[in-house]
Design a protein around this motif. Structure first.
Motif, PDB file in Angstrom:
ATOM      1  N   VAL A 165     -10.576 102.749  61.276  1.00  0.00           N
ATOM      2  CA  VAL A 165     -10.428 101.540  60.451  1.00  0.00           C
ATOM      3  C   VAL A 165     -11.762 100.827  60.321  1.00  0.00           C
ATOM      4  O   VAL A 165     -11.878  99.819  59.641  1.00  0.00           O
ATOM      5  N   GLY A 166     -12.778 101.359  60.970  1.00  0.00           N
ATOM      6  CA  GLY A 166     -14.097 100.735  60.929  1.00  0.00           C
ATOM      7  C   GLY A 166     -14.698 100.783  59.549  1.00  0.00           C
ATOM      8  O   GLY A 166     -15.500  99.940  59.179  1.00  0.00           O
ATOM      9  N   SER A 167     -14.302 101.804  58.749  1.00  0.00           N
ATOM     10  CA  SER A 167     -14.854 101.931  57.400  1.00  0.00           C
ATOM     11  C   SER A 167     -13.753 101.759  56.360  1.00  0.00           C
ATOM     12  O   SER A 167     -13.713 102.458  55.367  1.00  0.00           O
ATOM     13  N   ALA A 168     -12.828 100.821  56.614  1.00  0.00           N
ATOM     14  CA  ALA A 168     -11.741 100.583  55.664  1.00  0.00           C
ATOM     15  C   ALA A 168     -12.302 100.103  54.328  1.00  0.00           C
ATOM     16  O   ALA A 168     -13.173  99.238  54.281  1.00  0.00           O
ATOM     17  N   GLN A 169     -11.770 100.675  53.250  1.00  0.00           N
ATOM     18  CA  GLN A 169     -12.178 100.285  51.903  1.00  0.00           C
ATOM     19  C   GLN A 169     -11.285  99.148  51.422  1.00  0.00           C
ATOM     20  O   GLN A 169     -10.063  99.225  51.525  1.00  0.00           O
ATOM     21  N   ARG A 170     -11.900  98.089  50.893  1.00  0.00           N
ATOM     22  CA  ARG A 170     -11.119  96.975  50.368  1.00  0.00           C
ATOM     23  C   ARG A 170     -10.701  97.304  48.940  1.00  0.00           C
ATOM     24  O   ARG A 170     -11.540  97.525  48.074  1.00  0.00           O
ATOM     25  N   ILE A 171      -9.387  97.345  48.735  1.00  0.00           N
ATOM     26  CA  ILE A 171      -8.854  97.672  47.412  1.00  0.00           C
ATOM     27  C   ILE A 171      -8.386  96.398  46.727  1.00  0.00           C
ATOM     28  O   ILE A 171      -7.478  95.713  47.195  1.00  0.00           O
ATOM     29  N   ASP A 172      -9.044  96.076  45.600  1.00  0.00           N
ATOM     30  CA  ASP A 172      -8.612  94.961  44.761  1.00  0.00           C
ATOM     31  C   ASP A 172      -8.335  95.514  43.364  1.00  0.00           C
ATOM     32  O   ASP A 172      -8.390  96.735  43.148  1.00  0.00           O
ATOM     33  N   ASP A 173      -8.018  94.643  42.418  1.00  0.00           N
ATOM     34  CA  ASP A 173      -7.701  95.128  41.075  1.00  0.00           C
ATOM     35  C   ASP A 173      -8.877  95.876  40.446  1.00  0.00           C
ATOM     36  O   ASP A 173      -8.679  96.875  39.743  1.00  0.00           O
ATOM     37  N   ALA A 174     -10.089  95.412  40.699  1.00  0.00           N
ATOM     38  CA  ALA A 174     -11.266  96.076  40.116  1.00  0.00           C
ATOM     39  C   ALA A 174     -11.385  97.505  40.647  1.00  0.00           C
ATOM     40  O   ALA A 174     -11.678  98.444  39.883  1.00  0.00           O
ATOM     41  N   ALA A 175     -11.134  97.689  41.951  1.00  0.00           N
ATOM     42  CA  ALA A 175     -11.209  99.030  42.540  1.00  0.00           C
ATOM     43  C   ALA A 175     -10.129  99.941  41.955  1.00  0.00           C
ATOM     44  O   ALA A 175     -10.368 101.127  41.693  1.00  0.00           O
ATOM     45  N   LEU A 176      -8.925  99.397  41.747  1.00  0.00           N
ATOM     46  CA  LEU A 176      -7.841 100.189  41.163  1.00  0.00           C
ATOM     47  C   LEU A 176      -8.149 100.573  39.721  1.00  0.00           C
ATOM     48  O   LEU A 176      -7.927 101.712  39.312  1.00  0.00           O
ATOM     49  N   LEU A 177      -8.681  99.628  38.949  1.00  0.00           N
ATOM     50  CA  LEU A 177      -9.022  99.917  37.557  1.00  0.00           C
ATOM     51  C   LEU A 177     -10.091 100.995  37.468  1.00  0.00           C
ATOM     52  O   LEU A 177     -10.038 101.878  36.609  1.00  0.00           O
ATOM     53  N   GLU A 178     -11.046 100.933  38.391  1.00  0.00           N
ATOM     54  CA  GLU A 178     -12.123 101.930  38.391  1.00  0.00           C
ATOM     55  C   GLU A 178     -11.607 103.316  38.754  1.00  0.00           C
ATOM     56  O   GLU A 178     -11.972 104.318  38.131  1.00  0.00           O
ATOM     57  N   LYS A 179     -10.728 103.396  39.763  1.00  0.00           N
ATOM     58  CA  LYS A 179     -10.276 104.705  40.247  1.00  0.00           C
ATOM     59  C   LYS A 179      -9.073 105.251  39.490  1.00  0.00           C
ATOM     60  O   LYS A 179      -8.978 106.444  39.221  1.00  0.00           O
ATOM     61  N   TYR A 180      -8.126 104.373  39.143  1.00  0.00           N
ATOM     62  CA  TYR A 180      -6.873 104.842  38.547  1.00  0.00           C
ATOM     63  C   TYR A 180      -6.658 104.401  37.105  1.00  0.00           C
ATOM     64  O   TYR A 180      -5.739 104.885  36.440  1.00  0.00           O
ATOM     65  N   GLY A 181      -7.465 103.453  36.633  1.00  0.00           N
ATOM     66  CA  GLY A 181      -7.308 102.992  35.260  1.00  0.00           C
ATOM     67  C   GLY A 181      -6.196 101.982  35.066  1.00  0.00           C
ATOM     68  O   GLY A 181      -5.850 101.641  33.932  1.00  0.00           O
ATOM     69  N   VAL A 182      -5.612 101.501  36.162  1.00  0.00           N
ATOM     70  CA  VAL A 182      -4.570 100.473  36.073  1.00  0.00           C
ATOM     71  C   VAL A 182      -4.816  99.430  37.163  1.00  0.00           C
ATOM     72  O   VAL A 182      -5.483  99.702  38.159  1.00  0.00           O
ATOM     73  N   SER A 183      -4.247  98.246  36.960  1.00  0.00           N
ATOM     74  CA  SER A 183      -4.301  97.207  37.988  1.00  0.00           C
ATOM     75  C   SER A 183      -3.111  97.390  38.932  1.00  0.00           C
ATOM     76  O   SER A 183      -2.235  98.237  38.700  1.00  0.00           O
ATOM     77  N   GLY A 184      -3.055  96.563  39.972  1.00  0.00           N
ATOM     78  CA  GLY A 184      -1.941  96.639  40.915  1.00  0.00           C
ATOM     79  C   GLY A 184      -0.594  96.443  40.237  1.00  0.00           C
ATOM     80  O   GLY A 184       0.405  97.078  40.603  1.00  0.00           O
ATOM     81  N   ALA A 185      -0.549  95.586  39.216  1.00  0.00           N
ATOM     82  CA  ALA A 185       0.704  95.277  38.530  1.00  0.00           C
ATOM     83  C   ALA A 185       1.334  96.494  37.867  1.00  0.00           C
ATOM     84  O   ALA A 185       2.552  96.552  37.678  1.00  0.00           O
ATOM     85  N   ARG A 186       0.528  97.500  37.502  1.00  0.00           N
ATOM     86  CA  ARG A 186       1.042  98.690  36.807  1.00  0.00           C
ATOM     87  C   ARG A 186       1.019  99.929  37.703  1.00  0.00           C
ATOM     88  O   ARG A 186       1.406 101.005  37.268  1.00  0.00           O
ATOM     89  N   TYR A 187       0.565  99.770  38.960  1.00  0.00           N
ATOM     90  CA  TYR A 187       0.381 100.961  39.802  1.00  0.00           C
ATOM     91  C   TYR A 187       1.702 101.682  40.098  1.00  0.00           C
ATOM     92  O   TYR A 187       1.758 102.915  40.109  1.00  0.00           O
ATOM     93  N   ALA A 188       2.787 100.939  40.345  1.00  0.00           N
ATOM     94  CA  ALA A 188       4.076 101.581  40.663  1.00  0.00           C
ATOM     95  C   ALA A 188       4.560 102.422  39.483  1.00  0.00           C
ATOM     96  O   ALA A 188       5.139 103.502  39.676  1.00  0.00           O
ATOM     97  N   GLU A 189       4.319 101.951  38.247  1.00  0.00           N
ATOM     98  CA  GLU A 189       4.718 102.723  37.073  1.00  0.00           C
ATOM     99  C   GLU A 189       3.885 103.992  36.942  1.00  0.00           C
ATOM    100  O   GLU A 189       4.410 105.055  36.607  1.00  0.00           O
ATOM    101  N   LEU A 190       2.586 103.882  37.240  1.00  0.00           N
ATOM    102  CA  LEU A 190       1.736 105.071  37.240  1.00  0.00           C
ATOM    103  C   LEU A 190       2.246 106.076  38.272  1.00  0.00           C
ATOM    104  O   LEU A 190       2.349 107.280  37.998  1.00  0.00           O
TER     105      LEU A 190
END
Length: 305
Positions: A165-190
């Motif tokens: 856990v020493g190198s835990a990545q902080r996931i926010d909406d910007a990180a989700l948009l960059e990696k998955y193309g969606v924000s947290g609000a749409r992640y469950a649908e993806l």
């Protein structure tokens, strides 16, 4: 006045990670493996030291495969079951299973709030606590399903361990948009569209992660995609339209299975981060019995300061 910071632990996700990350040669005085126990304690010490939460809850899987999810999608987590089990038991490594009750006893003696609710997974407990929170929330998990709770406006982030856990990545909406193309609000649908073999979710034929994100961007949400599949004038290709229509029965139920619950009936607990052990005598006995040594000392030191 600054709102209190709440940290929620996806406890099973973390002790599995500890079990596989700490050598099994780490044993109690009588030779029983305690690598998951000590590894989890080290994780907690590191997390509290680095992130300074005001409140902390260890969320538990009281039911790792709830019947209401299985009723909707019978294949849900089927492959994780013990072969020939009639009780629907989860397959857990033989040397990890006996460590789970020890983890629970140690958390209770420390005074760290621990919540598990029959009929629900830890994800659902986390979803409900997050929905009720009135300040920043950090969710510590190795499970991508909880990315659906990320919300920059409400200051809800996920700490996703990359190594320990020493190198835990902080996931926010910007990180989700960059990696998955969606924000947290749409992640469950993806997640519902693409499916997840590790959870026994088949997804829609021919739709992977990138296609799911592209469709959500173009049509707004899952309802918009399904409406486009039924609209002969939409820009969907014939093959994609066919797959979406044929996947209708799955898409009717998948979002409810993937979406974490936000209405779990939770018991009242004291979420405040303890400054000293709730039950020092029991903690001392557990430490001696299981040889928790420096791992427990680190937690106590961090909590005290």
């Amino acid at each position: 006045m600054t709102a209190p910071r709440l940290m929620l632990l996806d406890t099973a996700s973390l002790y599995f990670r500890a079990y596989f990350g700490v050598p099994e040669s780490v044993k109690s005085p009588d030779g029983q493996p305690v690598n998951a126990v000590r590894g989890l304690l080290d994780f907690i010490a590191r997390l509290v030291h680095d992130h300074r939460p005001d409140r902390l809850v260890a969320c538990m899987d009281a039911d790792w495969r709830p019947q209401w999810r299985v009723d909707l999608i019978p294949s849900y987590k089927t492959h994780r079951m013990v072969e020939e089990s009639t009780e629907g038991e989860e397959e857990i490594p033989d040397s990890l299973a006996p460590q789970v009750p020890v983890i629970e006893q140690v958390l209770d003696a420390l005074g760290i709030a621990r919540i598990g609710v029959p009929g629900y997974e830890a994800d659902d407990v986390i979803g409900t606590l997050t929905a009720r929170a009135r300040g920043p929330v950090e969710i510590v998990t190795g499970d991508r399903d909880l990315f659906q709770l990320v919300d920059d406006v409400r200051e809800i982030t996920v700490l996703y361990p990359l190594k320990g856990v020493g190198s835990a990545q902080r996931i926010d909406d910007a990180a989700l948009l960059e990696k998955y193309g969606v924000s947290g609000a749409r992640y469950a649908e993806l997640a519902a569209l693409r499916g997840d073999p590790s959870d026994g979710l088949p997804g829609v034929k021919g739709i992977g992660e990138k296609t799911a994100a592209q469709l959500l961007k173009e049509y707004g949400d899952l309802a918009g995609i399904r409406a486009a599949a039924l609209d002969p004038k939409s820009r969907l290709t014939p093959a994609r339209r066919k797959n979406l229509v044929e996947g209708s029965a799955y898409l009717d139920v998948a979002p409810k299975v993937v979406q974490v619950a936000a209405d779990v009936p939770l018991p009242e607990v004291d979420q405040a981060l303890p400054r000293e052990p709730l039950d020092p005598m029991t903690l001392e006995e557990l430490s001696a019995r299981w040889g928790l040594g420096s791992s427990l000392e680190r937690v106590l030191s961090v909590l005290a300061h």
